[in-house]
Design a protein around this motif. Sequence first.
Motif, PDB file in Angstrom:
ATOM      1  N   PHE A  17      28.978 -40.535  56.371  1.00 30.25           N
ATOM      2  CA  PHE A  17      28.472 -41.322  55.247  1.00 30.25           C
ATOM      3  C   PHE A  17      28.637 -40.618  53.906  1.00 30.25           C
ATOM      4  O   PHE A  17      28.144 -41.094  52.883  1.00 30.25           O
ATOM      5  N   SER A  18      29.330 -39.472  53.889  1.00 27.38           N
ATOM      6  CA  SER A  18      29.598 -38.711  52.654  1.00 27.38           C
ATOM      7  C   SER A  18      28.322 -38.396  51.881  1.00 27.38           C
ATOM      8  O   SER A  18      28.286 -38.485  50.657  1.00 27.38           O
ATOM      9  N   LEU A  19      27.263 -38.058  52.598  1.00 27.37           N
ATOM     10  CA  LEU A  19      26.003 -37.724  51.947  1.00 27.37           C
ATOM     11  C   LEU A  19      26.145 -36.377  51.268  1.00 27.37           C
ATOM     12  O   LEU A  19      26.844 -35.491  51.759  1.00 27.37           O
ATOM     13  N   GLY A  20      25.508 -36.225  50.139  1.00 30.85           N
ATOM     14  CA  GLY A  20      25.678 -34.981  49.398  1.00 30.85           C
ATOM     15  C   GLY A  20      24.490 -34.623  48.540  1.00 30.85           C
ATOM     16  O   GLY A  20      23.394 -35.156  48.688  1.00 30.85           O
ATOM     17  N   TYR A  21      24.755 -33.738  47.577  1.00 26.42           N
ATOM     18  CA  TYR A  21      23.719 -33.124  46.782  1.00 26.42           C
ATOM     19  C   TYR A  21      24.256 -32.875  45.380  1.00 26.42           C
ATOM     20  O   TYR A  21      25.446 -32.617  45.197  1.00 26.42           O
ATOM     21  N   CYS A  22      23.388 -32.955  44.408  1.00 24.89           N
ATOM     22  CA  CYS A  22      23.707 -32.572  43.038  1.00 24.89           C
ATOM     23  C   CYS A  22      22.702 -31.511  42.621  1.00 24.89           C
ATOM     24  O   CYS A  22      21.494 -31.730  42.714  1.00 24.89           O
ATOM     25  N   ASP A  23      23.196 -30.353  42.184  1.00 21.95           N
ATOM     26  CA  ASP A  23      22.276 -29.285  41.796  1.00 21.95           C
ATOM     27  C   ASP A  23      21.785 -29.472  40.361  1.00 21.95           C
ATOM     28  O   ASP A  23      22.099 -30.467  39.707  1.00 21.95           O
ATOM     29  N   THR A  24      21.030 -28.525  39.852  1.00 23.21           N
ATOM     30  CA  THR A  24      20.427 -28.659  38.521  1.00 23.21           C
ATOM     31  C   THR A  24      21.429 -28.475  37.383  1.00 23.21           C
ATOM     32  O   THR A  24      21.102 -28.728  36.238  1.00 23.21           O
ATOM     33  N   SER A  25      22.673 -28.073  37.694  1.00 24.58           N
ATOM     34  CA  SER A  25      23.683 -27.935  36.640  1.00 24.58           C
ATOM     35  C   SER A  25      24.614 -29.143  36.587  1.00 24.58           C
ATOM     36  O   SER A  25      25.471 -29.239  35.725  1.00 24.58           O
ATOM     37  N   GLY A  26      24.470 -30.074  37.553  1.00 21.94           N
ATOM     38  CA  GLY A  26      25.319 -31.243  37.589  1.00 21.94           C
ATOM     39  C   GLY A  26      26.452 -31.146  38.590  1.00 21.94           C
ATOM     40  O   GLY A  26      27.210 -32.087  38.774  1.00 21.94           O
ATOM     41  N   TYR A  27      26.582 -29.993  39.265  1.00 16.70           N
ATOM     42  CA  TYR A  27      27.609 -29.855  40.300  1.00 16.70           C
ATOM     43  C   TYR A  27      27.236 -30.714  41.495  1.00 16.70           C
ATOM     44  O   TYR A  27      26.094 -30.733  41.928  1.00 16.70           O
ATOM     45  N   THR A  28      28.201 -31.453  42.033  1.00 13.26           N
ATOM     46  CA  THR A  28      27.959 -32.293  43.195  1.00 13.26           C
ATOM     47  C   THR A  28      28.862 -31.908  44.355  1.00 13.26           C
ATOM     48  O   THR A  28      29.991 -31.473  44.137  1.00 13.26           O
TER      49      THR A  28
END
Length: 69
Positions: A17-28
């Motif tokens: 499902f291509s689940l992911g994360y975005c950190d506090t700097s905007g990197y995904t």
Amino acid sequence: MSYFEQRGLNEETIKTFSLGYCDTSGYTTIPEVSSFIDIRFYHSALFPIYDLYGKAISVSARPLSKNPL
């Protein structure tokens, strides 16, 4: 352990499902949705939304903390 693994999802499901994360700097962790990312999605779990052709057309997110920044 990732946010998704804590909720009982295995690596195969996360990839399917291509689940992911975005950190506090905007990197995904999901490159195809990086154009949709702005400050609202920082420090969030990401759920990409695809059209019938498999192209990412949007993204939904769940904040991982009440005050991500």
